[in-house]
Write an enzyme that holds these catalytic residues in place. Sequence first.
Site, PDB file in Angstrom:
ATOM      1  CE  LYS A 207      -1.964   3.053   2.099  1.00 53.43           C
ATOM      2  NZ  LYS A 207      -1.703   4.273   1.638  1.00 53.43           N
TER       3      LYS A 207
ATOM      4  CB  CYS B 184      12.579   8.060   9.398  1.00 51.82           C
ATOM      5  SG  CYS B 184      13.828   7.088   8.647  1.00 51.82           S
TER       6      CYS B 184
ATOM      7  CB  SER C 175       3.559   9.109  11.429  1.00 51.17           C
ATOM      8  OG  SER C 175       2.239   8.449  11.579  1.00 51.17           O
TER       9      SER C 175
HETATM   10  P1  NAI Z   1       1.404   8.344   8.176  1.00 48.42           P
HETATM   11  O1  NAI Z   1       2.250   7.545   8.721  1.00 48.42           O
HETATM   12  O2  NAI Z   1      -0.038   8.626   8.324  1.00 48.42           O
HETATM   13  O3  NAI Z   1       1.478   7.850   6.682  1.00 48.42           O
HETATM   14  C1  NAI Z   1       2.277   6.627   6.352  1.00 48.42           C
HETATM   15  C2  NAI Z   1       1.694   5.429   5.559  1.00 48.42           C
HETATM   16  O4  NAI Z   1       0.750   4.983   6.475  1.00 48.42           O
HETATM   17  C3  NAI Z   1       0.889   5.878   4.315  1.00 48.42           C
HETATM   18  O5  NAI Z   1       0.884   4.896   3.409  1.00 48.42           O
HETATM   19  C4  NAI Z   1      -0.587   6.167   4.826  1.00 48.42           C
HETATM   20  O6  NAI Z   1      -1.612   6.015   3.764  1.00 48.42           O
HETATM   21  C5  NAI Z   1      -0.700   5.110   5.947  1.00 48.42           C
HETATM   22  N1  NAI Z   1      -1.759   5.444   6.882  1.00 48.42           N
HETATM   23  C6  NAI Z   1      -2.304   6.179   7.517  1.00 48.42           C
HETATM   24  N2  NAI Z   1      -3.259   6.201   8.330  1.00 48.42           N
HETATM   25  C7  NAI Z   1      -3.157   4.693   8.338  1.00 48.42           C
HETATM   26  C8  NAI Z   1      -3.995   3.714   9.159  1.00 48.42           C
HETATM   27  N3  NAI Z   1      -4.858   4.275  10.149  1.00 48.42           N
HETATM   28  N4  NAI Z   1      -3.830   2.483   8.974  1.00 48.42           N
HETATM   29  C9  NAI Z   1      -2.929   1.865   8.061  1.00 48.42           C
HETATM   30  N5  NAI Z   1      -2.295   2.773   7.649  1.00 48.42           N
HETATM   31  C10 NAI Z   1      -2.305   4.077   7.408  1.00 48.42           C
HETATM   32  O7  NAI Z   1       2.206   9.748   7.791  1.00 48.42           O
HETATM   33  P2  NAI Z   1       1.846  10.878   7.026  1.00 48.42           P
HETATM   34  O8  NAI Z   1       0.373  11.471   7.477  1.00 48.42           O
HETATM   35  O9  NAI Z   1       2.087  11.051   5.633  1.00 48.42           O
HETATM   36  O10 NAI Z   1       2.975  11.966   7.522  1.00 48.42           O
HETATM   37  C11 NAI Z   1       2.713  12.572   8.965  1.00 48.42           C
HETATM   38  C12 NAI Z   1       4.090  12.543   9.741  1.00 48.42           C
HETATM   39  O11 NAI Z   1       4.549  11.376   9.874  1.00 48.42           O
HETATM   40  C13 NAI Z   1       5.343  13.441   8.883  1.00 48.42           C
HETATM   41  O12 NAI Z   1       5.100  14.862   9.298  1.00 48.42           O
HETATM   42  C14 NAI Z   1       6.256  12.745   9.702  1.00 48.42           C
HETATM   43  O13 NAI Z   1       6.575  13.396  11.228  1.00 48.42           O
HETATM   44  C15 NAI Z   1       5.863  11.138   9.834  1.00 48.42           C
HETATM   45  N6  NAI Z   1       6.604  10.484   8.918  1.00 48.42           N
HETATM   46  C16 NAI Z   1       7.572   9.792   9.143  1.00 48.42           C
HETATM   47  C17 NAI Z   1       8.035   9.060   8.304  1.00 48.42           C
HETATM   48  C18 NAI Z   1       9.131   8.100   8.471  1.00 48.42           C
HETATM   49  O14 NAI Z   1      10.005   7.555   7.472  1.00 48.42           O
HETATM   50  N7  NAI Z   1       9.664   7.417   9.862  1.00 48.42           N
HETATM   51  C19 NAI Z   1       7.673   8.739   6.981  1.00 48.42           C
HETATM   52  C20 NAI Z   1       6.396   9.617   6.644  1.00 48.42           C
HETATM   53  C21 NAI Z   1       5.812  10.503   7.650  1.00 48.42           C
END
Ligand code: NAI
Length: 487
Positions: free
Chosen positions: A179, A288, A233
């Site tokens: 996904k 990250c 996140s």
């Molecule tokens: P997110 O963690 O919500 O999204 C990452 C993935 O999870 C996406 O594919 C999203 O569609 C999916 N996702 C979202 N909600 C979900 C759920 N309830 N169940 C299953 N999958 C779900 O991150 P987002 O909203 O894009 O970014 C928010 C913050 O997260 C950023 O500002 C950053 O701080 C952090 N982040 C950290 C990352 C890392 O590499 N550690 C990568 C992206 C974001």
Amino acid sequence: MNAEVTSKRLLIDGVWTDPVSGEWFETRNPATGELLAQIAKGGSADIDAAVAAARRAFESGPWPKFSPADRQALILRLADLLEAHGEEFARLDTTEMGSPIRHTRGSVALLVDLLRYYAGIARSIEGSVPAPSDPALFVATVKEPVGVCGAIIPWNGPLWASVLKLGPVLASGCTLVLKPAEDASLAPLRLAELALEAGVPAGVFNVVTGFGADAGAALAAHPGVDKIAFTGSEATGRRIVQASAGNLKRLSLELGGKSPNVVFADADLEKAAQMAVVAAFANSGQVCSAGTRLFVERSVHREFAQEVARIAAALKIGNGLDPETDLGPLVSARQLERVSTHMADALTAGAEAISGGGRLSGEGLDAGFFFPPTVLLGAQDDMRCVREEIFGPILATLSFDSEEEAIARANATEFGLGAGLWTRDLGRAHRLSRALKAGSVWVNCYNRIDPAVSSGGIKASGQGREYGRQHVEEHFQTKSIWIDTSV
Ligand code: NAI
Ligand code: MG
């Protein structure tokens, strides 16, 4: 809708498929606002179909009959195809999520190498023959693939995350439902085309695009999925843990960080300053393991922070397709909003921006989500800008007086992904690399990655390891086979 804009469908069981919802969403270039494609809005019904296909492919058909040598050859073919299409992939990620082309080209090269590494591991999976107390027993442990894997990935390195999830799945004989993040689906979808071309059997690699709350949540909770690998996140990571409880699926989590980068006065300060900029601002801080808390020994703190700000301010910001660009836009309006909110909060709390400080505008910038590299002076450990992951180009500088103080404050975070350390003192390098609580510690370097070296987080930064032999091992379970030789 522009009729010339292509529509990207779901890959389920080797067939490009319309979403059950009949709905599509747009993906745009964050540097220009240009519409790039319509992406299928997958939901739980599509996830059901993809998981069923992945289960069939795991249990029957050609895939279970693939020998380790067959899997190795397959991964090597995919690596060759990725290499041959490298420039296309670099441009896809740059146009869809903004990262500079130099950066995305470098990623492709590393990912080709990573696939070749996993291809080697596919040939060297070993069980064991332990010696039990009862001499009449012969016991062997064998490694068996864990089954149907789900991967939920972020947008900050779309090709990177896709290859990182697919490689060990193919090496181990598992199957995958991927996904992608709603902000960056194009490279994962193109990778799926190449996988089919390389000869990955139908159902082994499925891609369901869509949003987290529906497609992502359905995959995370699905009873037919044996393992979830999630990168994103911390908040969403907690939801994935809860969703996994239904069938107690295996999890690997790569979550956020607030990584310390600790500079002592005895370090090569010129190199440390240059690398502090890379550590904090590469990919516009959307990394990250970004080194976002810069601890500097008090005697050199102010001067060092000014030098970091000077280097940061000289970075060229613009469209990532320009080969001169050092920093592209943030990925989305939403990310710009998050970063801007953190910026305002830091200023209100009393920090001072000595470079950057707010959204960039002007010619060539207004249509994109550009935010300059921002260095903060006067931040305190309890401020939000020091405690929370910002995922944007904002760096807090802090000063310290002693080694003990540096360790204690660097570790005073819920996260534990990476840590940087700059010193010429050999004893101190050894002491701190053990004392810093993080999955990776980089001494006189930052953010080094190698296919052979496991990487991951501790505390709220996650669990499980990616890269290295351990990454593939986590896709197996160990079965013990007991034979009573007296019978
Ligand atoms: P997110 O963690 O919500 O999204 C990452 C993935 O999870 C996406 O594919 C999203 O569609 C999916 N996702 C979202 N909600 C979900 C759920 N309830 N169940 C299953 N999958 C779900 O991150 P987002 O909203 O894009 O970014 C928010 C913050 O997260 C950023 O500002 C950053 O701080 C952090 N982040 C950290 C990352 C890392 O590499 N550690 C990568 C992206 C974001
Ligand atoms: Mg976009």
